[in-house]
Design a protein around this motif. Structure first.
Motif, PDB file in Angstrom:
ATOM      1  N   TYR A  86       0.836  -1.201   0.000  1.00 54.34           N
ATOM      2  CA  TYR A  86       0.000   0.000   0.000  1.00 54.34           C
ATOM      3  C   TYR A  86       0.877   1.259   0.000  1.00 54.34           C
ATOM      4  O   TYR A  86       0.626   2.197  -0.759  1.00 54.34           O
ATOM      5  CB  TYR A  86      -0.921  -0.010   1.227  1.00 54.34           C
ATOM      6  CG  TYR A  86      -1.847   1.178   1.276  1.00 54.34           C
ATOM      7  CD1 TYR A  86      -3.030   1.172   0.545  1.00 54.34           C
ATOM      8  CD2 TYR A  86      -1.522   2.309   2.018  1.00 54.34           C
ATOM      9  CE1 TYR A  86      -3.869   2.261   0.564  1.00 54.34           C
ATOM     10  CE2 TYR A  86      -2.359   3.407   2.037  1.00 54.34           C
ATOM     11  CZ  TYR A  86      -3.531   3.382   1.311  1.00 54.34           C
ATOM     12  OH  TYR A  86      -4.356   4.464   1.314  1.00 54.34           O
TER      13      TYR A  86
ATOM     14  N   VAL B  45       2.427   1.921  -3.406  1.00 51.21           N
ATOM     15  CA  VAL B  45       1.470   2.407  -4.401  1.00 51.21           C
ATOM     16  C   VAL B  45       1.110   3.868  -4.109  1.00 51.21           C
ATOM     17  O   VAL B  45       1.035   4.694  -5.015  1.00 51.21           O
ATOM     18  CB  VAL B  45       0.207   1.517  -4.406  1.00 51.21           C
ATOM     19  CG1 VAL B  45      -0.852   2.106  -5.319  1.00 51.21           C
ATOM     20  CG2 VAL B  45       0.560   0.111  -4.865  1.00 51.21           C
TER      21      VAL B  45
ATOM     22  N   LEU C  70       6.845  -1.489  -9.811  1.00 48.85           N
ATOM     23  CA  LEU C  70       5.786  -0.609 -10.326  1.00 48.85           C
ATOM     24  C   LEU C  70       6.232   0.125 -11.585  1.00 48.85           C
ATOM     25  O   LEU C  70       5.420   0.457 -12.431  1.00 48.85           O
ATOM     26  CB  LEU C  70       5.398   0.418  -9.259  1.00 48.85           C
ATOM     27  CG  LEU C  70       4.374  -0.031  -8.220  1.00 48.85           C
ATOM     28  CD1 LEU C  70       4.232   1.020  -7.150  1.00 48.85           C
ATOM     29  CD2 LEU C  70       3.034  -0.303  -8.881  1.00 48.85           C
TER      30      LEU C  70
ATOM     31  N   GLU D  94      -6.914  -1.461 -12.418  1.00 48.76           N
ATOM     32  CA  GLU D  94      -5.700  -1.095 -11.699  1.00 48.76           C
ATOM     33  C   GLU D  94      -5.373  -2.044 -10.540  1.00 48.76           C
ATOM     34  O   GLU D  94      -4.235  -2.474 -10.385  1.00 48.76           O
ATOM     35  CB  GLU D  94      -5.841   0.350 -11.197  1.00 48.76           C
ATOM     36  CG  GLU D  94      -4.593   0.920 -10.556  1.00 48.76           C
ATOM     37  CD  GLU D  94      -3.407   1.053 -11.511  1.00 48.76           C
ATOM     38  OE1 GLU D  94      -3.617   1.025 -12.738  1.00 48.76           O
ATOM     39  OE2 GLU D  94      -2.273   1.180 -11.017  1.00 48.76           O
ATOM     40  N   TRP D  95      -6.378  -2.405  -9.725  1.00 50.70           N
ATOM     41  CA  TRP D  95      -6.058  -3.252  -8.569  1.00 50.70           C
ATOM     42  C   TRP D  95      -5.590  -4.630  -8.999  1.00 50.70           C
ATOM     43  O   TRP D  95      -4.715  -5.220  -8.389  1.00 50.70           O
ATOM     44  CB  TRP D  95      -7.257  -3.333  -7.614  1.00 50.70           C
ATOM     45  CG  TRP D  95      -8.474  -4.018  -8.187  1.00 50.70           C
ATOM     46  CD1 TRP D  95      -9.470  -3.428  -8.912  1.00 50.70           C
ATOM     47  CD2 TRP D  95      -8.800  -5.401  -8.112  1.00 50.70           C
ATOM     48  NE1 TRP D  95     -10.391  -4.372  -9.294  1.00 50.70           N
ATOM     49  CE2 TRP D  95     -10.014  -5.591  -8.805  1.00 50.70           C
ATOM     50  CE3 TRP D  95      -8.188  -6.502  -7.518  1.00 50.70           C
ATOM     51  CZ2 TRP D  95     -10.627  -6.832  -8.932  1.00 50.70           C
ATOM     52  CZ3 TRP D  95      -8.814  -7.749  -7.640  1.00 50.70           C
ATOM     53  CH2 TRP D  95     -10.018  -7.902  -8.345  1.00 50.70           C
TER      54      TRP D  95
ATOM     55  N   LEU E 141      -1.984  -4.309 -10.106  1.00 49.81           N
ATOM     56  CA  LEU E 141      -1.069  -4.229  -8.956  1.00 49.81           C
ATOM     57  C   LEU E 141      -0.868  -5.587  -8.309  1.00 49.81           C
ATOM     58  O   LEU E 141       0.249  -5.979  -7.987  1.00 49.81           O
ATOM     59  CB  LEU E 141      -1.606  -3.230  -7.920  1.00 49.81           C
ATOM     60  CG  LEU E 141      -1.621  -1.782  -8.377  1.00 49.81           C
ATOM     61  CD1 LEU E 141      -2.216  -0.891  -7.296  1.00 49.81           C
ATOM     62  CD2 LEU E 141      -0.218  -1.313  -8.725  1.00 49.81           C
TER      63      LEU E 141
END
Lengths: 371, 331
Positions: free
Chosen positions: B127, B130, B223, B238-239, B242
């Motif tokens: 988290y 990101v 990333l 997006e999630w 990731l």
């Protein structure tokens, strides 16, 4: 009169339809610690169905940024100026402006990989090393391809047909179906033993094969527009030729439009129908490839062409474009190219910014020499 | 994959063999032997005169008169065939009885700590990476430095104080006094879990701080990879991008350092155990050194290294499973 009017409408509709992407006055800047940096400063170009547009320019000229703006694949600090228009055929045949759509919206996600697919410079890095090639192709397929309609005979009533078409619109392909398409696509891009390769990891493939696989991924969803960001730069020359040939073939088969980004004028001459030459965030010259290469109008285009080695003129020394592209932080006043231009008009080029001038035959140039 | 695992398993056996020689050497190192200690403790103050031959008799009685290599092979043979770690001289019973339950409680503390470390470190670090430069990210850095700088016995005391004064739980130990001697039951198990929280937090503290930084750094690296952009360009939400791409790879360094974490936990455990009065192996190890009770010490050292080696094996195999690039090289 009626006839004429209708013909007129059809012909405009036809030219409209032949444009897959129409970018008008695109401006992209970045918020940085040093302030706002403008990377693309009012760029306009079109990509047409079944044709290839070459975007040429040095590193930092804004080629990648202006195309990535279409799918909103820009860093978080990027700002697309509200005056920009990015009109894109998202699949229904008409152009819609996608510039105001937020990057994380469902519409943009449907465009990414759907209407607009991308391939990148480094085939090794564009695949994740921990998943098989098939996994990554099937992922794109399942995101964008929907189950095909059953043959009409299979449905009996109109109600059934409506239900069936609804099902087809919403039904995702199964993993198995997507896997089959992945194999079919690998086969189509000329990878032998596709049914074995599909199970392999990227590091088990050669560079050229990886780029073929990348093309397979991009085309697996039948995009209207393929953005190829220096797809052959990292490959050796023979593989490069094969990849270019493959892209040409697939374009003929699938009828998609290609935007081909490169800094290599030689490659452009081979693949592009139209060229746009970019320098420091603006298009300095654009037009049909052959005309532009045979008779370059902008001093920068001339410079780029003189920097290509030619088999027929071996005695001539190559002349590089003198100097370096200025940092976007220190954009020169007036014409962006005036600091390196051999034909600079003192007192004019460093004060006024040249506007784009139509030269006829689809050619445009931004230079005071052609007023 | 099977060949890879077998290869590693063989390496593990070789490691354990080398470790056993080292452990036995350590057991032999202290000056004097158990016979001296035994004679001193049994007869000091009784007025009995001890001669060299009496001590020799004690040696014969405990089998300490035989040459070291013979005793070594005897020791190893009995561990391998009967899982018998020999006799504890000080407790006058078998080592297995002395170590007994403490082994399982040590493992309970170890796994509670590992699980807590990874449950905290991995999601928070992902988290933070990101949402780089956010409040969470900066807060995390501060907490990480605290975690690396604060000595854990101090933390143990603070948490002990809080848990006793605020939650009214019993001081230290792994069980409430009334359940200490009770047979195993659901109630006792829950009681154990409750008592595990404080030692697990204390021990997980520095490991979490370190792993947070590792995962965050790897995640930031991942990333920026082109493969992540390529996945976005395919239209993946997006999630999912990731989780499937960078997060999957950010976990790898954690998996590959499980063995280090086990090692660190074992070396920090005795001090924490002393403060929290936990019945585990580290404390017993120190006590057995003081008593020159070498078979107990040897047994504990062997068990602790065995767990470290096993966890290393697990992490190697898990990593090979997670990262297909490794199998080719592993052979």
């Amino acid at each position: 009169m009626d006839m004429e009017a209708s013909v007129g409408v059809t012909s405009t509709a036809a030219t409209e339809a032949s444009s897959v992407l129409d970018i008008r006055n695109l401006k992209v800047s970045f918020r940085t610690d040093e302030g706002i940096v403008t990377a693309v400063d009012g760029v306009s170009f079109q990509a047409r169905k079944g044709r290839t547009l070459g975007l040429v320019g040095e590193s930092g000229s804004g080629k990648s940024v202006s195309t990535r703006a279409v799918t909103k694949l820009l860093p978080k600090n990027a700002i697309i100026d509200p005056g920009s228009a990015i009109r894109l055929d998202t699949g229904n045949g008409s152009l819609t402006d996608v510039a105001p759509l937020p990057a994380n919206s469902r519409e943009i996600r449907n465009i990414r990989g759907g209407a607009v697919a991308m391939i990148f410079q480094e085939p090794m890095a564009s695949f994740s090393p921990v998943y098989t090639i098939g996994n990554q192709i099937a992922e794109a397929v399942r995101l964008h391809r929907r189950a095909a309609l059953s043959p009409l005979g299979a449905t009996e009533t109109v109600g059934d047909q409506i239900a069936e078409s609804l099902r087809a619109q919403n039904a995702k392909l199964t993993k198995q179906e997507a896997w089959e398409i992945a194999i079919e696509m690998l086969h189509k891009v000329g990878i032998s033993n596709a049914n074995l390769r599909v199970d392999q990891y990227p590091h088990e493939l050669s560079g050229g094969m990886r780029q073929r696989a990348m093309i397979a991924t991009a085309l697996s969803t039948h995009p209207k527009l393929l953005i190829a960001d220096e797809p052959t730069t990292a490959l050796d020359v023979t593989i490069q030729a094969q990849i270019l040939e493959l892209m040409g073939q697939l374009q003929a088969d699938l009828g998609m439009s290609i935007i081909f980004i490169t800094h290599d004028m030689g490659v452009i001459a081979q693949v592009a129908h139209d060229v746009a030459v970019m320098y420091l965030g603006v298009i300095v010259e654009r037009g049909p490839t052959r005309a532009l290469i045979e008779d370059p109008k902008h001093p920068y285009t001339e410079g780029l062409l003189q920097a290509i080695p030619r088999m027929d003129v071996l005695s001539r020394r190559l002349t590089p474009v003198p100097g370096d592209i200025p940092s976007p932080l220190e954009r020169p006043a007036g014409c962006p190219f005036q600091t390196r231009c051999p034909k600079r008009i003192p007192g004019r080029c460093d004060r006024e910014t040249p506007q784009e001038i139509g030269l006829g035959g689809g050619r445009f140039v931004s230079c005071f020499l052609h007023e | 994959m099977l060949r890879f695992a077998l290869h590693r398993l063989f390496g593990m056996a070789v490691t354990m063999f080398c470790v056993s020689i080292m452990v036995f050497t350590i057991m032999e190192l202290p000056p004097g032997d158990y016979a001296d200690r035994y004679a001193f403790r049994k007869f000091s103050g009784t007025g009995v005169n001890i001669t060299e031959s009496d001590i020799q008799n004690i040696r014969v009685q405990f089998g300490l008169d035989r040459p070291a290599p013979e005793r070594y092979f005897d020791w190893v043979w009995r561990i391998v065939t009967d899982f018998d770690f020999g006799q504890s001289f000080a407790f006058e019973t078998s080592v297995n009885d002395v170590v007994g339950e403490r082994l399982w409680l040590t493992l309970a503390i170890l796994y509670a700590t590992l699980i807590l470390t990874y449950l905290l470190a991995i999601p928070i670090a992902i988290y933070a990476a990101v949402r780089r430069h956010s409040a969470v990210d900066y807060g995390l850095t501060v907490v990480s430095y605290l975690g690396l700088a604060l000595p854990n016995f101090l933390l143990a005391l603070i948490l002990l104080y809080i848990s006793v004064s605020t939650f009214g739980s019993s001081v230290g130990g792994l069980f409430s006094p009334e359940l200490e001697k009770a047979p195993w039951s659901w109630e006792k198990f829950v009681d154990l879990l409750q008592h595990l929280i404080v030692p697990a937090i204390v021990l997980a503290w520095s490991a979490t701080a370190l792993q947070l930084q590792t995962v965050r750094a790897t995640m930031l690296d991942e990333l920026n990879k082109l493969s992540v952009t390529a996945a976005r360009a395919r239209g993946l939400p997006e999630w999912k991008v990731l989780l499937k791409y960078p997060a999957r790879l950010a976990v790898n360094p954690v998996v590959s350092t499980v063995g280090f974490d086990v090692n660190r936990i074992f070396s920090e455990l005795p001090i924490v155990a002393l403060v929290l009065s936990l019945p585990e192996l580290g404390e017993l190890l120190i006590q057995s050194y003081l008593d020159l009770d070498m078979y107990v010490a040897g047994a504990i050292l062997m068990m602790l290294t065995f767990f470290i080696v096993v966890m290393n094996f697990v992490s190697d195999v898990a990593l090979a499973y997670l990262d297909p690039r490794i199998k080719l090289e592993g052979g």
